[in-house]
Design a protein around this motif. Structure first.
Motif, PDB file in Angstrom:
ATOM      1  N   ARG A   1       1.499  -1.216   0.319  1.00 56.68           N
ATOM      2  CA  ARG A   1      -0.181   0.205  -0.063  1.00 56.68           C
ATOM      3  C   ARG A   1       0.844   1.012   0.166  1.00 56.68           C
ATOM      4  N   HIS A   2       1.741   1.672   0.728  1.00 59.49           N
ATOM      5  CA  HIS A   2       3.054   2.598   0.401  1.00 59.49           C
ATOM      6  C   HIS A   2       3.245   2.735  -0.197  1.00 59.49           C
ATOM      7  N   VAL A   3       3.482   1.381  -1.312  1.00 57.59           N
ATOM      8  CA  VAL A   3       4.595   1.790  -2.232  1.00 57.59           C
ATOM      9  C   VAL A   3       3.544   1.967  -3.876  1.00 57.59           C
ATOM     10  N   LYS A   4       2.452   1.695  -3.504  1.00 59.80           N
ATOM     11  CA  LYS A   4       1.107   2.882  -4.557  1.00 59.80           C
ATOM     12  C   LYS A   4       1.233   3.572  -4.351  1.00 59.80           C
ATOM     13  N   GLU A   5       1.411   4.767  -2.879  1.00 58.71           N
ATOM     14  CA  GLU A   5       0.821   5.862  -2.545  1.00 58.71           C
ATOM     15  C   GLU A   5       2.590   6.335  -2.414  1.00 58.71           C
ATOM     16  N   THR A   6       3.961   5.745  -2.582  1.00 60.12           N
ATOM     17  CA  THR A   6       4.520   6.877  -2.743  1.00 60.12           C
ATOM     18  C   THR A   6       5.798   6.309  -4.327  1.00 60.12           C
ATOM     19  N   GLY A   7       5.405   4.532  -5.117  1.00 61.15           N
ATOM     20  CA  GLY A   7       6.531   4.308  -5.916  1.00 61.15           C
ATOM     21  C   GLY A   7       7.756   4.068  -4.868  1.00 61.15           C
ATOM     22  N   SER A   8       8.178   4.060  -3.819  1.00 64.80           N
ATOM     23  CA  SER A   8       9.241   2.687  -3.087  1.00 64.80           C
ATOM     24  C   SER A   8       9.123   2.772  -2.198  1.00 64.80           C
ATOM     25  N   VAL A   9       9.610   1.524  -1.189  1.00 66.69           N
ATOM     26  CA  VAL A   9       9.366   1.199  -0.013  1.00 66.69           C
ATOM     27  C   VAL A   9       9.853   2.123   0.655  1.00 66.69           C
ATOM     28  N   ALA A  10      11.136   2.943   0.517  1.00 66.07           N
ATOM     29  CA  ALA A  10      11.901   3.996   0.869  1.00 66.07           C
ATOM     30  C   ALA A  10      10.916   4.914   1.902  1.00 66.07           C
ATOM     31  N   GLY A  11      10.945   5.036   2.996  1.00 66.24           N
ATOM     32  CA  GLY A  11      10.384   6.152   3.767  1.00 66.24           C
ATOM     33  C   GLY A  11       9.077   5.473   4.328  1.00 66.24           C
ATOM     34  N   TYR A  12       9.423   4.027   4.214  1.00 68.28           N
ATOM     35  CA  TYR A  12       8.089   3.000   5.327  1.00 68.28           C
ATOM     36  C   TYR A  12       8.705   3.261   6.283  1.00 68.28           C
TER      37      TYR A  12
END
Length: 412
Positions: free
Chosen positions: A257-268
């Motif tokens: 879900r985070h990747v869909k919102e931000t485009g990356s696993v970074a910042g999780y």
């Protein structure tokens, strides 16, 4: 630096020596049957005509028509395509599929193309390779930077020229135009099946296992989710922008879900950051390199702490690193077994297209599990019998089938 195709042939040489095969077998398998280079003119949105270079390699068709993906990437080379086709030959043979190895690619940065430019390129590439493609000759599929939508375009282009619908010419299509249920998760599901079978051999309970996954794309993402569903603890994942880690465990569905919102696993928010290099060296039960080739080398193999490496990507462990890992008794589940779930379900799609009869997702999963479990057992048994690695064991299983087929066809 050694040529990637020459590196890929190392386990072939080892397995051939163990089986004491006729030198003609190795000679035939050391070269592709056919390679094609094409130049593809595409009219860009601004009216310019741009010429792209593309490739298709058919490695060996002793067991059946060529089968393999098409990648669109700036780094595509003929050597890379030949190597990937070579691996596909052995991957299909390990799974006992009636296919040989094929692969294709186009040198292009897809991020720089509009949707209409990408469609024109996909259709034009299919036009150029059409003389060597066909549902009984060579069946492409998606790969890096290509997807089901592009497969639909290519299938449509081929069908136009034939004058009738030919869904079996390509796999990895959307379900509406002949795709198979269960195709999206197939490669990651195969990785999970192989890890589960390895755990049984090593008496490792799934619920006590920790997992690090390099690459959170289709293969890595589904591997992480399916292992998580099975009870394993996912402690680290990464993508091209970096890696995240939490010793207490990560929820791959929440990361998705985070990747869909931000485009990356970074910042999780529920994890600390680290580099991809650090992720590879974590003390985990299983490491799943599911990104690019050449990630574990002689330079870092002595720092790998995982008990098992399951190659979700093609060629993530170099031959030099293989020797180091074997000496340290780290099990490597080779790419030609671990990530063969994709081509297995592609085979199911092809069969369904030929018969115009389609299976449920439950049926696809069950058939895939049966084939992957059987393949793992045969590879493990070969490795035990000849006291070698699982990688060489996989090549032994494949070589026995390939050499017999070539002998029966009168090629030797």
């Amino acid at each position: 630096m050694q040529n990637i195709f020459e590196m890929a042939k190392k386990p072939l040489e080892q397995a051939s020596q163990i089986l004491r095969l006729d030198q003609n077998v190795s000679s035939l398998l050391a070269h592709p049957e056919r390679t094609l280079e094409v130049h593809i003119p595409v009219r860009m949105d601004d009216g310019r005509l741009e010429i792209f270079t593309g490739y298709r390699s058919q490695h060996n068709t002793a067991l059946g028509p060529a089968k393999g993906g098409i990648r669109f990437h700036p780094g595509v080379t003929m050597d890379e395509v030949k190597t990937l086709a070579f691996w596909m030959t052995f991957k299909c043979a390990v799974l006992n599929l009636p296919y040989g190895g094929g692969k294709g690619g186009v040198i292009v940065d897809t991020r720089k193309l509009s949707r209409s430019e990408l469609e024109r390129l996909a259709r034009s590439y299919m036009q150029k390779i059409m003389p060597v493609i066909g549902e009984h000759q060579d069946i492409p599929a998606p790969d890096v930077n290509t997807d089901s939508r592009m497969m639909a375009w290519m299938m449509d282009e081929y069908s136009k020229y034939q004058g009738y619908n030919v869904p079996g010419v390509i796999t990895g299509k959307p379900k509406t135009v002949g795709g198979s249920a269960g195709r999206g998760s197939a490669t990651g599901r195969g990785v999970m099946f192989c890890i589960r079978e390895a755990f049984k051999k090593m008496a490792i309970p799934m619920k006590e296992a920790t997992v690090a996954v390099q690459g959170f794309g289709n293969v890595g993402g589904f591997s992480a989710k399916l292992l998580f569903d099975a009870g394993a603890k996912i402690v680290a994942v990464s993508d091209m922008y970096g890696a995240i880690y939490n010793q207490q465990g990560l929820d791959p569905y929440d990361i998705e879900r985070h990747v869909k919102e931000t485009g990356s696993v970074a910042g999780y928010r529920r994890a600390e950051t680290m580099t991809n290099g650090q992720l590879l060296e974590l003390p985990v039960t299983v490491l799943v390199p599911a990104a690019l080739e050449g990630q574990i080398t002689s330079g870092n193999a002595d720092r790998i702490q995982a008990r098992i490496i399951a190659e979700g990507a093609n060629g993530p462990v170099t031959p030099d690193a293989d020797s180091v890992l074997a000496g340290r008794e780290i099990m490597v589940i080779p790419d030609i077994l671990a990530n063969a779930g994709g081509v297995t379900v592609s085979y199911f799609e092809w069969v369904q297209n030929l018969y115009r009869y389609y299976w449920t997702e439950k049926e696809v999963h069950a058939r895939q599990e049966d084939m992957m479990v059987d393949a793992f057992a045969k590879v493990y048994e070969a490795a035990e019998r000849y006291r070698t690695s699982l990688r060489v064991g996989a090549y032994i299983v494949a070589l026995e089938r390939l050499s017999e087929a070539m002998r029966l066809r009168g090629w030797l």
